[in-house]
Structure formats: structure tokens, C-alpha cells
Design a protein around this motif. Structure first.
Motif, PDB file in Angstrom:
ATOM      1  N   GLN A  83       0.830  -1.207   0.000  1.00  0.00           N
ATOM      2  CA  GLN A  83       0.000   0.000   0.000  1.00  0.00           C
ATOM      3  C   GLN A  83       0.865   1.257   0.000  1.00  0.00           C
ATOM      4  O   GLN A  83       0.638   2.186  -0.783  1.00  0.00           O
ATOM      5  CB  GLN A  83      -0.909   0.010   1.221  1.00  0.00           C
ATOM      6  N   LYS A  97      -5.261  -8.341  -0.388  1.00  0.00           N
ATOM      7  CA  LYS A  97      -6.322  -7.422   0.027  1.00  0.00           C
ATOM      8  C   LYS A  97      -7.661  -8.138   0.108  1.00  0.00           C
ATOM      9  O   LYS A  97      -8.452  -7.908   1.027  1.00  0.00           O
ATOM     10  CB  LYS A  97      -6.405  -6.253  -0.946  1.00  0.00           C
ATOM     11  N   GLY A 143     -13.764   4.755   1.975  1.00  0.00           N
ATOM     12  CA  GLY A 143     -12.969   5.475   0.988  1.00  0.00           C
ATOM     13  C   GLY A 143     -13.712   6.706   0.506  1.00  0.00           C
ATOM     14  O   GLY A 143     -14.935   6.673   0.311  1.00  0.00           O
ATOM     15  N   ARG A 191     -11.818  -0.006  -7.279  1.00  0.00           N
ATOM     16  CA  ARG A 191     -10.961  -1.184  -7.101  1.00  0.00           C
ATOM     17  C   ARG A 191     -10.979  -1.651  -5.650  1.00  0.00           C
ATOM     18  O   ARG A 191     -11.028  -2.858  -5.371  1.00  0.00           O
ATOM     19  CB  ARG A 191      -9.524  -0.867  -7.533  1.00  0.00           C
ATOM     20  N   GLN A 192     -10.938  -0.705  -4.715  1.00  0.00           N
ATOM     21  CA  GLN A 192     -10.947  -1.076  -3.297  1.00  0.00           C
ATOM     22  C   GLN A 192     -12.263  -1.736  -2.899  1.00  0.00           C
ATOM     23  O   GLN A 192     -12.275  -2.667  -2.087  1.00  0.00           O
ATOM     24  CB  GLN A 192     -10.687   0.164  -2.440  1.00  0.00           C
ATOM     25  N   ASP A 206     -12.092  -5.224  -4.296  1.00  0.00           N
ATOM     26  CA  ASP A 206     -11.121  -6.037  -3.569  1.00  0.00           C
ATOM     27  C   ASP A 206     -11.520  -6.270  -2.112  1.00  0.00           C
ATOM     28  O   ASP A 206     -10.793  -6.919  -1.363  1.00  0.00           O
ATOM     29  CB  ASP A 206      -9.742  -5.377  -3.602  1.00  0.00           C
ATOM     30  N   ALA A 215     -11.425  -4.181   0.166  1.00  0.00           N
ATOM     31  CA  ALA A 215     -10.462  -3.481   1.011  1.00  0.00           C
ATOM     32  C   ALA A 215     -11.121  -2.382   1.833  1.00  0.00           C
ATOM     33  O   ALA A 215     -10.551  -1.918   2.817  1.00  0.00           O
ATOM     34  CB  ALA A 215      -9.346  -2.885   0.154  1.00  0.00           C
ATOM     35  N   ILE A 216     -12.310  -1.931   1.432  1.00  0.00           N
ATOM     36  CA  ILE A 216     -13.069  -0.936   2.194  1.00  0.00           C
ATOM     37  C   ILE A 216     -14.511  -1.406   2.312  1.00  0.00           C
ATOM     38  O   ILE A 216     -14.998  -2.179   1.487  1.00  0.00           O
ATOM     39  CB  ILE A 216     -13.020   0.466   1.539  1.00  0.00           C
TER      40      ILE A 216
END
Length: 323
Positions: free
Chosen positions: A21, A76, A103, A140-141, A144, A146-147
Motif C-alpha cells: 500500500q 487485500k 474510501g 478497485r478497493q 477487492d 479493502a473498504i
């Protein structure tokens, strides 16, 4: 490679994910409360197990290799799934604790930290972590895992995601206080054809709003100048370098200080809406559900209050009085 898959630990994934990251071992070590040598050793062990380098140094910059980028993507998702499992277990208790990751697109930085702070005052045991990125990065997050949530303008039709409106997000045309049309009544956009339009870079929501406005009015400015941030755009407007299409609430301080004016262009303000987004497949914790509900219920009223205050300090008539 099979040995890696069998023996890879959660801690190694966390260390590698942080290093990927930041692309900086020192920052990853600080974030994880480790020493930099400890981070470097774990990355080296991973590279030896895989048989491929995960990072490479180009000049003074550390970047991911192709193998590193691939592993980062999977790491992730794995860590996001583990967090989902933790949240699901926590859902058997209450919404008063836990971790939420959100995010924000760059323009949301002007109001979301305040909303996060208000919620944290009510629920001090809830740990809310936020990051800022462009729209593509947030998509993308979300994909993935990730958020948990994202706050953005345009709903992501390209994702299997659920969107809820948060607040009205009007865009106006801002100019320096010395612009010749500061005190002009309503006028057409074509009157600004000789002005330089200060733009955000292609791909940003603000740039998309400006381009849609140009197309709708069949308008071509004499010159367009792309700048890298809203703060840079605003400073250029204040300096009289040109005019710009900007979200109204990003101009609060400049309007209060009487450093910018809102031009009364026909068709403005341009109606846009803030949205809070999560993937349909996302297993949200009670804390995340409660925080999302708080944003939906409170953000609109908060920003409306900010807008009313802003318009009273503008050098022209209210930008909400359209013709």
C-alpha cells in the motif's frame, strides 16, 4: 509455491499488504508498530518462498513488481474476507464497537471528516478509518473488499453495488473577485468563451461535470488548463488565472474570506448528488450499518446548512435562484 500457500501466515499477509500500500517499508513498519528490519525480513522470506521478487527499486522509489502486484490484489481480498468474518462474529453483539473502513473521493474531504468526528463522539469505541483516492481507486478497493463503504458522486453502474443518496452536491462556476462578470445578472455560458477554464484532471468527478456542461451548451472555452487538485484549482481562481466549475461546498473558506465569487451563469448550479456505496455481496457489521444510516440521515442537513451560510457570503445573488 505450494509451500508458500500452506505456510503463509496472516501476519505476513498484513505486513506485505501494508508494504504494498505504502510502497515504503518504513511507513509500513510505523503503521504496524514494527521495526523496519522486521518488515524487510518478512518481505524477504516471502520472496524466497515464492522465488520471485515482490518489490524493485527504480531510482529512489520502491515499486511493486508484476508478482508483487498480483499478490497484493489477492492479499487485500483475503484480508477483507477475514475482516468480514470478524464483523459477522461481532454482529452477534452490538453496533457500539468494531472497525469501519471508508474510501472518499477527494472532494468529500471537505465534509466527511466532520461527519466521521460527529459519529465518533457518539460511539467512541467504533474505529473509523478513511482514505482518499480518485474514483477508479475506490472502485478497485470496493471490488477487492479493502473498504466497507465509499463516498462518491457518480454511482458506479459498472459494479454490482448498492448506492444511496447522501446529499445535494451543487456545482457552480467560481471566479476571482475581480472578474468583470462578478456583479452581472444571469448570463449565458458563451459569455465566458474567452476565459481560461481551470479543470481537474480527466477521470475526476469534477472534470466530468464540467465536460458534460460544455457538451450540453455546445461550448468550447478558449483554453483549458488541467490542475492536480481542488486546492490548486482554487488558488489559481483566487489569483485570477481563470474560472472553474467546482462543487459549492469546497469553496466555503474562500467565500467566507471573500476571495472568490460565484458567477450567475444560466444552468447553474449544476445538480449533482453525493452517494454512499457498498458492494451488494458485502457482509456489513452492525457498526457499519449504523454508520451508513447516520450518514444518510445527517449529511444532507449538515451540508444544506453549510450552503445557506456560503450563499450569504457570495458577492452575487444566490446560486440556487435559477431561471
Amino acid at each position: 509455491m505450494l509451500n508458500l500457500l500452506r505456510n503463509l501466515t496472516l501476519r505476513q499477509l498484513q505486513i506485505f499488504s501494508a508494504a504494498s500500500q505504502y510502497e515504503n517499508f518504513a511507513r509500513a513498519a510505523e503503521d504496524l508498530h514494527l521495526t523496519q528490519p522486521a518488515v524487510s525480513m518478512q518481505i524477504k522470506q516471502l520472496e524466497e518462498a515464492i522465488g520471485l521478487p515482490l518489490f524493485e527499486r527504480i531510482g529512489r522509489r520502491l515499486t511493486l513488481t508484476e508478482a508483487g502486484a498480483t499478490l497484493s490484489h489477492h492479499a487485500k481480498r483475503i484480508l477483507g474476507d477475514i475482516k468480514d468474518a470478524e464483523d459477522a462474529m461481532r454482529s452477534l453483539s452490538s453496533a457500539d464497537g468494531g472497525t469501519i473502513s471508508i474510501g472518499l473521493v477527494s472532494t468529500a474531504r471537505y465534509f466527511m471528516p466532520r461527519q466521521i468526528s460527529r459519529y465518533a463522539e457518539r460511539y467512541p469505541k467504533v474505529d473509523i478509518r478513511f482514505s482518499i483516492g480518485n474514483r477508479d481507486a475506490l472502485l478497485r478497493q470496493l471490488q477487492d473488499n479493502a473498504i466497507d463503504l465509499a463516498v462518491m458522486g457518480r454511482p458506479p453502474a459498472e459494479l454490482d453495488a448498492h448506492c444511496e443518496p447522501l446529499a445535494y452536491n451543487p456545482h457552480v462556476i467560481a471566479a476571482s473577485t475581480t472578474h468583470p462578470f462578478v456583479d452581472a445578472p444571469r448570463f449565458d455560458l458563451h459569455e465566458l468563451r474567452h476565459d481560461t477554464f481551470l479543470m481537474r484532471e480527466p477521470g475526476s468527478d469534477t472534470a466530468a461535470v464540467a465536460m458534460e456542461m460544455f457538451q450540453h451548451h455546445l461550448f468550447t472555452p478558449a483554453r483549458r488548463l488541467a490542475l492536480d487538485s481542488h486546492e490548486t484549482v482554487k488558488q489559481a481562481v483566487v489569483a485570477g488565472m481563470g474560472v472553474s466549475v467546482l462543487p459549492l461546498h469546497t469553496l466555503r473558506l474562500e467565500l467566507l474570506a471573500r476571495e472568490v465569487s460565484i458567477l450567475q451563469v444560466n444552468g447553474t448550479p449544476i445538480d449533482r448528488v453525493w452517494h454512499v456505496v457498498h458492494m451488494n455481496a458485502k457482509q456489513m457489521s452492525p457498526a457499519c450499518v449504523a454508520f451508513r444510516r447516520f450518514l444518510i440521515e445527517k449529511t444532507g442537513a449538515y451540508l444544506e446548512g453549510q450552503f445557506a451560510d456560503l450563499t450569504s457570503h457570495a458577492h452575487a445573488a444566490s446560486p440556487f435562484a435559477q431561471t
